[in-house]
Design a protein around this motif. Structure first.
Motif, PDB file in Angstrom:
ATOM      1  N   ASN A   1      13.951   5.164  -2.315  1.00 41.49           N
ATOM      2  CA  ASN A   1      12.259   5.504  -1.913  1.00 41.49           C
ATOM      3  C   ASN A   1      11.773   6.397  -3.115  1.00 41.49           C
ATOM      4  O   ASN A   1      10.438   6.585  -3.263  1.00 41.49           O
ATOM      5  CB  ASN A   1      11.943   6.044  -0.588  1.00 41.49           C
ATOM      6  CG  ASN A   1      12.705   7.416  -0.371  1.00 41.49           C
ATOM      7  OD1 ASN A   1      13.612   7.682  -1.248  1.00 41.49           O
ATOM      8  ND2 ASN A   1      12.675   7.993   0.877  1.00 41.49           N
TER       9      ASN A   1
ATOM     10  N   SER B   1      11.547  21.832  -9.238  1.00 41.59           N
ATOM     11  CA  SER B   1      12.432  22.118  -8.256  1.00 41.59           C
ATOM     12  C   SER B   1      13.556  22.930  -8.696  1.00 41.59           C
ATOM     13  O   SER B   1      13.888  23.255  -9.750  1.00 41.59           O
ATOM     14  CB  SER B   1      13.179  20.574  -8.081  1.00 41.59           C
ATOM     15  OG  SER B   1      12.084  19.863  -7.547  1.00 41.59           O
TER      16      SER B   1
ATOM     17  N   PRO C   1       3.757  15.143  -8.912  1.00 36.74           N
ATOM     18  CA  PRO C   1       4.949  14.000  -8.715  1.00 36.74           C
ATOM     19  C   PRO C   1       4.595  12.705  -8.359  1.00 36.74           C
ATOM     20  O   PRO C   1       5.166  11.705  -8.716  1.00 36.74           O
ATOM     21  CB  PRO C   1       5.892  14.725  -7.682  1.00 36.74           C
ATOM     22  CG  PRO C   1       4.978  16.189  -7.515  1.00 36.74           C
ATOM     23  CD  PRO C   1       3.782  16.165  -7.920  1.00 36.74           C
TER      24      PRO C   1
ATOM     25  N   GLY D   1       0.772  -1.069   0.071  1.00 33.98           N
ATOM     26  CA  GLY D   1      -0.047  -0.145   0.082  1.00 33.98           C
ATOM     27  C   GLY D   1       0.819   1.421  -0.113  1.00 33.98           C
ATOM     28  O   GLY D   1       0.169   2.349  -0.151  1.00 33.98           O
TER      29      GLY D   1
ATOM     30  N   HIS E   1       0.834  20.095 -11.257  1.00 33.07           N
ATOM     31  CA  HIS E   1       2.079  19.322 -11.538  1.00 33.07           C
ATOM     32  C   HIS E   1       1.806  18.239 -10.537  1.00 33.07           C
ATOM     33  O   HIS E   1       1.899  18.263  -9.157  1.00 33.07           O
ATOM     34  CB  HIS E   1       3.341  20.187 -11.120  1.00 33.07           C
ATOM     35  CG  HIS E   1       4.574  19.088 -11.244  1.00 33.07           C
ATOM     36  ND1 HIS E   1       4.909  18.117 -12.094  1.00 33.07           N
ATOM     37  CD2 HIS E   1       5.486  18.953 -10.111  1.00 33.07           C
ATOM     38  CE1 HIS E   1       5.930  17.417 -11.790  1.00 33.07           C
ATOM     39  NE2 HIS E   1       6.316  17.940 -10.903  1.00 33.07           N
TER      40      HIS E   1
ATOM     41  N   TYR F   1       7.414  22.555  -2.841  1.00 31.34           N
ATOM     42  CA  TYR F   1       6.287  22.445  -3.585  1.00 31.34           C
ATOM     43  C   TYR F   1       5.169  23.356  -3.033  1.00 31.34           C
ATOM     44  O   TYR F   1       4.600  24.219  -3.580  1.00 31.34           O
ATOM     45  CB  TYR F   1       5.991  21.215  -3.982  1.00 31.34           C
ATOM     46  CG  TYR F   1       4.766  20.742  -4.848  1.00 31.34           C
ATOM     47  CD1 TYR F   1       3.635  21.031  -4.364  1.00 31.34           C
ATOM     48  CD2 TYR F   1       4.970  20.142  -6.104  1.00 31.34           C
ATOM     49  CE1 TYR F   1       2.458  20.677  -5.073  1.00 31.34           C
ATOM     50  CE2 TYR F   1       3.895  20.202  -6.850  1.00 31.34           C
ATOM     51  CZ  TYR F   1       2.743  20.210  -6.575  1.00 31.34           C
ATOM     52  OH  TYR F   1       1.669  19.938  -7.284  1.00 31.34           O
TER      53      TYR F   1
ATOM     54  N   TYR G   1       5.279  23.417 -11.222  1.00 33.90           N
ATOM     55  CA  TYR G   1       6.276  23.507 -10.150  1.00 33.90           C
ATOM     56  C   TYR G   1       7.575  22.791 -10.761  1.00 33.90           C
ATOM     57  O   TYR G   1       7.200  21.412 -11.333  1.00 33.90           O
ATOM     58  CB  TYR G   1       6.033  22.686  -8.860  1.00 33.90           C
ATOM     59  CG  TYR G   1       7.302  22.812  -7.896  1.00 33.90           C
ATOM     60  CD1 TYR G   1       7.431  24.043  -7.045  1.00 33.90           C
ATOM     61  CD2 TYR G   1       7.642  21.593  -7.696  1.00 33.90           C
ATOM     62  CE1 TYR G   1       8.518  23.952  -6.247  1.00 33.90           C
ATOM     63  CE2 TYR G   1       8.770  21.776  -6.897  1.00 33.90           C
ATOM     64  CZ  TYR G   1       9.522  22.848  -6.381  1.00 33.90           C
ATOM     65  OH  TYR G   1      10.397  22.907  -5.216  1.00 33.90           O
TER      66      TYR G   1
ATOM     67  N   LEU H   1       1.240   6.871  -1.734  1.00 32.24           N
ATOM     68  CA  LEU H   1       1.607   7.798  -2.923  1.00 32.24           C
ATOM     69  C   LEU H   1       0.396   8.030  -4.034  1.00 32.24           C
ATOM     70  O   LEU H   1       0.583   9.029  -4.803  1.00 32.24           O
ATOM     71  CB  LEU H   1       3.161   7.539  -3.471  1.00 32.24           C
ATOM     72  CG  LEU H   1       4.140   7.321  -2.598  1.00 32.24           C
ATOM     73  CD1 LEU H   1       5.275   6.885  -3.212  1.00 32.24           C
ATOM     74  CD2 LEU H   1       4.341   8.699  -1.757  1.00 32.24           C
TER      75      LEU H   1
END
Ligand code: ACO
Length: 474
Positions: A164, A372, A261, A42, A259, A222, A370, A48
């Motif tokens: 990760n 980085s 991620p 999960g 945006h 962000y 966005y 996520l």
């Protein structure tokens, strides 16, 4: 070959006339990746919010992705390469420190004889596509405009080292045709920008495709950028009447596209916009919209990025609005992953595909971009009020997206891992003969055939499929 020099100084309704999206034909399943990575069940799928992650073999690079999406946009819209006066590429997938991907794309223009095409590549993490888009809009609204279309391409291969962040990768490209009298029209005078120096995600190692990532810092940056863009956008949108007097931002738009991620961060971002509205509201209704938020009335934005109690309460309170205004934009983000620069525009495409065309009429869409490092913007567009042929054509050309997502090939995590290792070992290698299969690639996909000893890259294209009436299927 210049077009007709326009007479009016302000072309009307500048925006997106056509759009094309490309994603890899193979993916890894996030639930299977959880097992392979030995993380708790999960974490990727629920924690996520990701289902599948698209990835490329050594057959695809940034040039091939952009060649594919540009040619498909031109073919589907029966454009002539002479119609394009500006071509911009936004990408952070750098394979050459000097030669731009834009110049590689000029191969497609060769037979048309059109070499008069402004624009180059723009880079800053996931923001390059938006910067390229702003350049294109600005050009059309400027004295330099020669009356032709601009084309904007956002493309990336998003890959992370083992660990990760790897599950938040993806790949793809979006090409947009920008011009006047468009069915998706950008609002003027409201664009808000927030830029700052931060080492949250960056790529200092030229020998590697992988970024250095401070994951938690990137999330904080962000959300901080989102707060700042919200502040400036709402101010301008109030001045221009997009947000009515005493109205909130959330009520002033039909859709919010972020945006992405990973999808969970987008849900948190919508909750963040909701929080900003809540803190600005002079007399919040605690028995209605803002139920359960009494104890967060004095929350300080800058202290709340990782306040789990506030986050949970805000996500619960904003859930039904999120479901109607943002969730529909997450199809590609959930199914392909973070495509970096195209992510936001994949979100827009997903939104357009989520309801029937009639239900999109006159909708206002707020977009948050966005990248980085960091660069960010909030801006908006409105969908045409009449369902003209341009609008229908735009949607018709996207009708393959859901089927293509479905038709992709699922690859086991072990194979995905091997592919990542191969990309690592062969990144920037010359001479190099790619070994990945081309069998699974979608019709019309450009792929790498060779890198010669001078690092020159050669490409070929999977033929388009012939259908019985003699036409070709893209
Ligand atoms: N079931 C359900 N949920 C779970 C489970 C589980 N078994 N295990 C963990 N979770 C939840 C966590 O609680 C957490 O949710 P929360 O943040 O709402 O509390 C979520 O899953 C992720 O778990 P974490 O332990 O926080 O994940 P980790 O720190 O290992 O990695 C991160 C997440 C930092 C986002 C990482 O994937 C990363 O660095 N990605 C790249 C950077 C990135 O995408 N940044 C975003 C902006 S910048 C950009 O666009 C690149």
């Amino acid at each position: 070959m210049p077009g007709t020099v326009p007479q009016e100084p302000w072309p009307t309704d500048v925006g997106i006339i056509a759009v094309e999206v490309y994603f890899p034909s193979q993916y890894v399943d996030q639930a299977e990746l959880e097992v392979f990575d030995n993380v708790s069940t999960g974490k990727y799928t629920i924690g996520l919010g990701q289902s599948k992650m698209g990835f490329c073999s050594d057959r695809e690079d940034i040039n091939s992705l952009c060649l594919t999406v540009v040619q498909k946009l031109v073919e589907k819209n029966q454009l002539s390469y002479n119609d394009i006066g500006r071509l911009e590429v936004g990408t952070e997938t750098i394979i050459d420190k000097s030669k731009s991907t834009k110049t590689v794309l000029m191969q497609l223009f060769e037979s048309s004889g059109n070499h008069s095409v402004e624009g180059l590549d723009t880079t800053n993490a996931c923001f390059g596509g938006t910067s390229a888009l702003f350049n294109a809009i600005n050009w059309i609204e400027s004295s330099s405009w020669d009356g032709r279309y601009a084309m904007v391409v956002a493309g990336d291969i998003a890959v992370y080292a083992t660990g990760n962040a790897r599950c938040t990768g993806g790949a793809g490209a979006v090409a947009m045709l920008i011009g006047k009298d468009a069915p998706l029209v950008f609002d003027r005078g409201v664009r808000s920008i927030y830029m700052q120096h931060a080492y949250d995600f960056y790529k200092p190692n030229m020998d590697s495709e992988y970024p250095l990532v401070d994951g938690k810092l990137s999330v904080k940056c962000y959300l901080h950028a989102l707060d700042k863009c919200y502040e400036a956008y709402t101010q301008r949108a109030t001045q221009t009447g997009i947000i009515g007097e005493n109205a909130s931002l959330i009520d002033s738009a039909d859709a919010f596209v972020f945006h992405s991620p990973y999808c969970k961060l987008v849900q948190k971002s919508f909750a963040r916009v909701f929080l900003n509205d809540f803190l600005k509201e002079p007399s919040p209704d605690f028995s209605g919209r803002y139920a359960g938020l009494e104890s967060f009335r004095n929350l300080k934005l800058e202290n709340s990025y990782f306040d789990r109690d506030a986050e949970k309460a805000l996500m619960t309170a904003s859930n039904s609005l999120f479901t109607t205004k943002t969730k529909p934009s997450l199809l590609l983000a959930n199914q392909v992953g973070n495509m970096y620069t195209p992510s936001l525009y994949g979100g827009l495409v997903s939104y357009l595909l989520s309801v029937s065309p009639a239900d999109l009429i006159g909708h206002r869409v707020v977009l948050f971009s966005y990248g980085s490092g960091l660069a960010s913007a909030m801006f908006s567009l409105r969908i045409t009020k009449d369902l003209g042929p341009k609008f229908h054509k735009l949607l018709e050309n996207l009708s393959n997206v859901k089927k293509d997502l479905h038709d992709r090939v699922k690859v086991a995590p072990e194979e995905f891992d091997k592919t990542m290792k191969l990309r690592e070992e062969t990144h920037n290698k010359a001479p190099y003969a790619p070994v990945g299969s081309t069998k699974e690639l979608f019709p019309g996909t450009w792929y790498l055939t060779e890198v010669d000893s001078m690092y020159r890259r050669m490409y070929d294209r999977v033929p388009l499929v012939q259908i019985p009436n003699g036409n070709v299927k893209n």
